[in-house]
Design a protein around this motif. Structure first.
Motif, mmCIF file in Angstrom:
data_model
loop_
_atom_site.group_PDB
_atom_site.id
_atom_site.type_symbol
_atom_site.label_atom_id
_atom_site.label_comp_id
_atom_site.label_asym_id
_atom_site.label_seq_id
_atom_site.Cartn_x
_atom_site.Cartn_y
_atom_site.Cartn_z
ATOM 1 N N ILE A 238 19.544 -53.247 -18.104
ATOM 2 C CA ILE A 238 19.888 -52.263 -19.137
ATOM 3 C C ILE A 238 21.026 -51.363 -18.633
ATOM 4 O O ILE A 238 21.957 -51.036 -19.371
ATOM 5 C CB ILE A 238 18.650 -51.427 -19.528
ATOM 6 N N GLY A 239 20.960 -50.989 -17.344
ATOM 7 C CA GLY A 239 22.039 -50.191 -16.770
ATOM 8 C C GLY A 239 23.374 -50.890 -16.883
ATOM 9 O O GLY A 239 24.371 -50.300 -17.303
ATOM 10 N N ALA A 240 23.396 -52.179 -16.546
ATOM 11 C CA ALA A 240 24.645 -52.933 -16.614
ATOM 12 C C ALA A 240 25.095 -53.108 -18.053
ATOM 13 O O ALA A 240 26.289 -53.116 -18.339
ATOM 14 C CB ALA A 240 24.462 -54.296 -15.953
ATOM 15 N N MET A 241 24.136 -53.230 -18.981
ATOM 16 C CA MET A 241 24.506 -53.379 -20.392
ATOM 17 C C MET A 241 25.233 -52.140 -20.896
ATOM 18 O O MET A 241 26.183 -52.235 -21.668
ATOM 19 C CB MET A 241 23.253 -53.604 -21.245
ATOM 20 N N GLY A 242 24.763 -50.958 -20.463
ATOM 21 C CA GLY A 242 25.433 -49.738 -20.897
ATOM 22 C C GLY A 242 26.845 -49.660 -20.348
ATOM 23 O O GLY A 242 27.794 -49.417 -21.084
ATOM 24 N N LYS A 243 27.001 -49.873 -19.048
ATOM 25 C CA LYS A 243 28.316 -49.731 -18.433
ATOM 26 C C LYS A 243 29.263 -50.839 -18.869
ATOM 27 O O LYS A 243 30.428 -50.595 -19.115
ATOM 28 C CB LYS A 243 28.163 -49.834 -16.921
ATOM 29 N N GLY A 276 29.282 -52.705 -14.284
ATOM 30 C CA GLY A 276 28.036 -53.364 -14.663
ATOM 31 C C GLY A 276 27.977 -54.797 -14.169
ATOM 32 O O GLY A 276 26.958 -55.248 -13.632
ATOM 33 N N VAL A 277 29.092 -55.520 -14.331
ATOM 34 C CA VAL A 277 29.131 -56.908 -13.867
ATOM 35 C C VAL A 277 28.952 -56.948 -12.352
ATOM 36 O O VAL A 277 28.229 -57.787 -11.814
ATOM 37 C CB VAL A 277 30.461 -57.575 -14.285
ATOM 38 N N TYR A 278 29.611 -55.991 -11.673
ATOM 39 C CA TYR A 278 29.479 -55.927 -10.219
ATOM 40 C C TYR A 278 28.021 -55.716 -9.819
ATOM 41 O O TYR A 278 27.509 -56.373 -8.916
ATOM 42 C CB TYR A 278 30.355 -54.796 -9.668
ATOM 43 N N LEU A 279 27.349 -54.797 -10.511
ATOM 44 C CA LEU A 279 25.951 -54.502 -10.170
ATOM 45 C C LEU A 279 25.095 -55.763 -10.328
ATOM 46 O O LEU A 279 24.259 -56.066 -9.478
ATOM 47 C CB LEU A 279 25.426 -53.385 -11.070
ATOM 48 N N MET A 280 25.334 -56.490 -11.411
ATOM 49 C CA MET A 280 24.568 -57.716 -11.634
ATOM 50 C C MET A 280 24.871 -58.742 -10.554
ATOM 51 O O MET A 280 23.976 -59.406 -10.034
ATOM 52 C CB MET A 280 24.895 -58.295 -13.012
ATOM 53 N N ALA A 281 26.153 -58.889 -10.210
ATOM 54 C CA ALA A 281 26.523 -59.867 -9.194
ATOM 55 C C ALA A 281 25.912 -59.492 -7.853
ATOM 56 O O ALA A 281 25.379 -60.331 -7.129
ATOM 57 C CB ALA A 281 28.048 -59.942 -9.076
ATOM 58 N N ARG A 282 25.955 -58.179 -7.560
ATOM 59 C CA ARG A 282 25.448 -57.698 -6.285
ATOM 60 C C ARG A 282 23.936 -57.884 -6.187
ATOM 61 O O ARG A 282 23.401 -58.237 -5.138
ATOM 62 C CB ARG A 282 25.831 -56.211 -6.173
ATOM 63 N N SER A 283 23.219 -57.659 -7.291
ATOM 64 C CA SER A 283 21.763 -57.721 -7.216
ATOM 65 C C SER A 283 21.212 -59.081 -7.638
ATOM 66 O O SER A 283 20.000 -59.245 -7.716
ATOM 67 C CB SER A 283 21.144 -56.602 -8.053
ATOM 68 N N LEU A 284 22.099 -60.035 -7.894
ATOM 69 C CA LEU A 284 21.619 -61.369 -8.278
ATOM 70 C C LEU A 284 20.664 -61.985 -7.250
ATOM 71 O O LEU A 284 19.588 -62.470 -7.621
ATOM 72 C CB LEU A 284 22.825 -62.290 -8.533
#
Lengths: 609, 95
Positions: A238-243, A276-284
Motif C-alpha cells: 500500500i505504501g508503494a501504491m501511494g508513492k 515505491g518501485v524501489y521499495l518493492m524491489a528492495r523488499s522483494l
C-alpha cells in the motif's frame, strides 16, 4: 574517514548543503543563487556517478558505511542502538545515479525555463532537497531512516507541486498529492512497526535495531513469523501504491501537472514515483515467500498499466497524457516485480530506461508549453518545423515509449514481457500486450497532435535556448544508448548474488531478445498500436466507443469516489460541530471531565499504580 | 507524613486554579488560574524531592513565565480588537 565514506557523505552533503545555502546566496543576487544550485546539482551527479562506477565495476562488494545514530536506544549492554547505516548495492547505486543525474539536468534546464519567476529561492532549495532526500532514501539500510527520507520526498513533492502558490488549482493539487500519498505512508509506517514488533517478539528485544535493517531481515527471513511478514508485506505494497501512483491511489499524479514542467520531470523520472518501485524491489527477497504477495503486486501492476493507458488515450492535456503514461509504465514495473525474481532485472531495467525517456518527454513538453503557452494539445499542431530540437528529441523519447527497436524503451519493455512469457503468466501477459498496443497508440496521438499536421492557430515560436536544448539532447542520446547498460546491470546484480539473477552479456541479451517469442508481441503491439491510432475514427463513431471514451475521460470515477468520501467527512464534521460551544469555560470543563474519566478508567482498569 | 501534606496542598492549589479557569469570564483571571495550576504541579514535584525534581521546577518556572507573558499579550490584543476582556465575546473563534 576512508575515500568511500567521504563519497557517501558528499553525495548527501552536496544537495542538503545546497538547500541550506541557496537562501543565503539569494542575497548575492538571482544569478549567483541559480548557478550555485546548478553547480551543486552537477557535483551531486558527479559523486553518485563515481559511486555507480565503483559499485557496478569495482570489487563485488557493497559500499557500506555506518555510524551510531541513537546508541542509547539499546535495550541492554549487549544490544546495539540504532545506527545510520548506508548500504549501496547495484540497485541503490543505479537509483541514486538516476536521481542525481536527471536531477542535475533538470536544474540546468530550470535556469531558462523558470527565469524571471517569483519564489526561485524556494524552488532551487526544494529541488536540491528533493534530490538529496531521494539519494538518502536509496542509500540507507535502516527502515526508520528510510521512512524519514520517504516523508521528506513527499514533503518536497507537496511544496513543489503547489509551487505557484497564488494559483488555487496548484495549491489544491499539492494538498491532494500530500493527502493521498499519506494513505500509503501510514501503511508503510505500520508495516515497519509490524516488522519490528514481530521480530523483537520472536527473537527478543535486543534485536530491535536489527529488526529495522533491511539487510538483516532479508538474511534472516526464515526466523521471522509468517504472520508478521504477511502484515508488513501488504502494508509495504500500500505504501508503494501511494508513492508510485498505482490504482486506486493514482489520482494525485495527473493533478500534479499543475507544477512547473521541470518539477513534473523530476517527480516522474528522477525521484518521487521511483521510490515505491524501489521499495518493492528492495523488499522483494523479504516478502516473496508470503502467499499471494507477488500475485497481488502483479495484478496491481496489470490493472494500473491498462487503466492508465486508456486514460492517456483520451486526455487532451499534453502533460496529463505524459502523467497517465507514467502511471501506466509504473504499472509495467510493478508487474515485472510481481513476477518474482524472474522479473527483477527487467523491472529495474525498465525503471532506468523509463526515467531517461520520460524526463526527456517532460522537458520536451516543457519547451513546447513554454513557447506556445497552453497545455491543450488540440491548440497545438504543426510544430515540427518551427521547434526542431524539441521535435526530434521528443520523437526519440516518444518512439522509445512506444517501443520502437532499438531505443531503450523497446528493450526494457520486451524484457518484462519475456519474463512474463517464461514464467507462464499468459493472462496478465495478454493484458500487458494490449497495454503496449495502447501505449503505441497514445504516443502516436500525442506526437501527431503536437508536431504533425497543420498549425491550429498562430504561434509566436522562439528558438529553444541552449540551457534547455542541452539537457534535451543529452537525454535523447541517453535514450538511444542506455539500454546497452543491461550487460553491466545484470552482471552487477549477479555479482551481488541477487536471487536468481543471471549475469548476461550485451550480445547474449540481444540474441536472447530477438530469438524468444516475446519480441513478436512487442513488435506486433507497436504495429497494431499505430494501426489502431489510424483507425480511431471508426472506433469513436460507434456507441460503445463513445461510452468508453467518456468514462475514461472522467478517470473512471476515482476522483468522484474520493470526492464523495471527502463530502461525507465534511458532513460528519458539521454534525459534530454543535458540540463545540465556543465558550472557553464549557470547553475546559469538557476537557477536565474527559481527563477525570480517563484517570478513573485507567485506575479501575489496573493500569495505574 | 510530611510529603503527603505537601501533596494534599499541591492538589488543593491545582483545584483552586482549575476552579478559577472553569468559572471566571475574564481573560486575565483565566490566565491567573492557569498560572496557579502550574504552581500546584510544581509544588507536587518539589514534594517528591530529589535534584531532578528541583531542576524540573526551575525549568517550569522559566517556561511558566513565558506562558504568562504570551497569555497576557494575547489578552492585550484581544482587548484592542474587541474592547473587552470577556471570553464570551470570543465566541466567534468557534470557526
Amino acid at each position: 574517514m576512508t575515500p568511500n565514506e567521504l563519497l557517501v557523505w558528499l553525495a548527501l552533503i552536496f544537495p542538503f548543503a545546497g538547500t541550506a545555502l541557496v537562501p543565503v546566496l539569494a542575497k548575492a543576487g538571482t544569478k549567483a543563487k541559480v548557478y550555485f544550485a546548478v553547480l551543486l546539482g552537477f557535483c551531486t551527479a558527479a559523486v553518485v556517478l563515481i559511486i555507480l562506477d565503483m559499485v557496478w565495476f569495482g570489487a563485488s562488494q557493497a559500499l557500506t558505511y555506518s555510524f551510531a545514530w541513537a546508541p542509547s536506544l539499546a535495550s541492554s549492554p549487549t544490544a546495539t542502538g540504532l545506527s545510520f547505516t548506508v548500504y549501496i548495492d547495484p540497485l541503490a547505486a543505479m537509483m541514486a545515479a538516476i536521481a542525481g543525474g536527471i536531477g542535475s539536468l533538470v536544474l540546468l534546464y530550470s535556469v531558462k525555463y523558470m527565469e524571471g519567476q517569483e519564489g526561485l529561492t524556494r524552488y532551487y532549495a526544494l529541488v536540491l532537497l528533493f534530490i538529496g532526500s531521494m539519494i538518502g532514501l536509496v542509500f540507507v539500510d535502516n527502515l526508520l531512516i528510510l521512512y524519514f527520507f520517504w516523508e521528506a520526498v513527499g514533503l518536497c513533492s507537496y511544496a513543489l507541486i503547489g509551487f505557484y502558490t497564488k494559483d488555487p488549482k496548484a495549491a489544491r493539487a499539492g494538498i491532494k498529492a500530500l493527502v493521498i500519498t499519506r494513505v500509503g505512508d501510514i501503511a508503510l509506517l505500520i508495516g515497519i512497526f509490524a516488522l519490528a514488533a514481530g521480530v523483537t517478539a520472536s527473537l527478543g528485544a535486543d534485536f530491535f535495531s536489527q529488526a529495522l535493517s533491511i539487510r538483516y531481515l532479508i538474511a534472516h527471513v526464515a526466523t521471522i513469523p509468517p504472520m508478521t511478514l504477511a502484515i508488513a508485506g501488504f502494508c509495504f505494497i500500500i505504501g508503494a501504491m501511494g508513492k508510485s501512483a498505482q490504482v486506486p491511489l493514482h489520482v494525485w499524479l495527473p493533478d500534479a501537472m499543475e507544477a512547473p514542467t521541470t518539477i513534473s520531470a523530476l517527480i516522474h523520472a528522477a525521484t518521487m514515483v521511483n521510490a515505491g518501485v524501489y521499495l518493492m524491489a528492495r523488499s522483494l527477497p523479504l516478502f516473496a515467500s508470503v502467499p499471494y504477495w507477488t500475485d497481488t503486486l502483479m495484478w496491481i501492476g496489470v490493472i494500473t498499466a491498462f487503466l492508465a493507458a486508456t486514460m492517456a488515450l483520451v486526455e487532451p492535456d499534453l502533460k496529463r497524457v505524459l502523467a497517465y503514461s507514467t502511471v501506466s509504465q509504473l504499472g509495467f514495473m510493478m508487474f515485472g516485480l510481481g513476477l518474482g525474481f524472474a522479473g527483477f532485472t527487467a523491472a529495474t531495467y525498465h525503471l532506468m530506461s523509463h526515467a531517461i525517456f520520460k524526463a526527456l518527454l517532460f522537458l520536451g513538453a516543457g519547451a513546447v508549453i513554454h513557447t506556445i503557452g497552453t497545455r491543450n494539445m488540440y491548440e497545438m499542431g504543426g510544430l515540427k518545423s518551427s521547434m526542431k530540437v524539441a521535435y526530434y528529441t521528443m520523437l526519440i523519447g516518444g518512439l522509445s515509449l512506444a517501443g520502437l527497436i532499438p531505443l531503450s524503451g523497446f528493450w526494457s519493455k520486451d524484457f518484462i514481457l519475456l519474463a512474463a512469457w517464461e514464467t507462464g503468466r499468459y493472462i496478465p501477459l495478454a493484458i500487458m500486450v494490449i497495454t503496449a498496443i495502447l501505449t503505441a497508440a497514445y504516443t502516436l496521438r500525442m506526437l501527431n497532435l503536437v508536431f504533425w499536421g497543420q498549425p491550429r492557430r498562430e504561434h509566436h515560436v522562439h528558438p529553444t535556448p541552449a540551457a534547455m536544448s542541452i539537457p534535451l539532447v543529452l537525454l535523447a542520446i541517453g535514450t538511444m544508448v542506455a539500454w546497452m547498460a543491461i550487460g553491466f546491470l545484470s552482471r552487477a546484480y549477479a555479482m551481488f548474488h541477487f536471487e536468481d539473477v543471471q549475469g548476461m552479456s550485451l550480445v547474449g541479451f540481444i540474441v536472447e531478445t530477438v530469438t524468444k517469442p516475446a519480441i513478436a508481441f512487442s513488435l506486433a503491439a507497436l504495429a497494431i498500436g499505430i494501426g489502431l491510432y489510424y483507425a480511431r475514427k471508426a472506433y469513436a463513431a460507434n456507441a460503445v466507443g463513445q461510452a468508453t471514451i467518456s468514462v475514461a475521460r472522467k478517470g473512471y470515477g476515482f476522483d468522484a469516489f474520493y470526492g464523495g468520501i471527502y463530502a461525507g467527512l465534511v458532513r460528519f464534521g458539521n454534525a459534530f460541530r454543535r458540540t463545540h460551544t465556543g465558550d472557553l469555560n464549557y470547553n475546559l470543563t469538557g476537557l477536565v471531565i474527559g481527563l477525570v474519566i480517563l484517570v478513573l478508567v485507567l485506575y479501575f482498569g489496573g493500569f495505574l499504580l | 507524613m510530611v510529603v503527603a501534606n505537601y501533596i494534599m496542598f499541591a492538589v488543593m492549589i491545582l483545584f483552586l486554579g482549575m476552579y478559577c479557569v472553569l468559572t471566571k469570564k475574564n481573560l486575565i483571571k483565566s490566565a491567573i488560574g492557569i498560572s496557579i495550576m502550574v504552581k500546584g504541579a510544581s509544588l507536587s514535584f518539589l514534594a517528591a524531592g530529589g535534584t531532578t525534581a528541583q531542576v524540573a521546577v526551575v525549568l517550569i518556572i522559566v517556561v511558566d513565565a513565558i506562558v504568562a507573558a504570551i497569555l497576557l499579550s494575547l489578552a492585550v490584543n484581544v482587548y484592542r480588537r474587541t474592547g473587552s476582556l470577556n471570553i464570551e465575546d470570543l465566541r466567534k473563534l468557534w470557526g
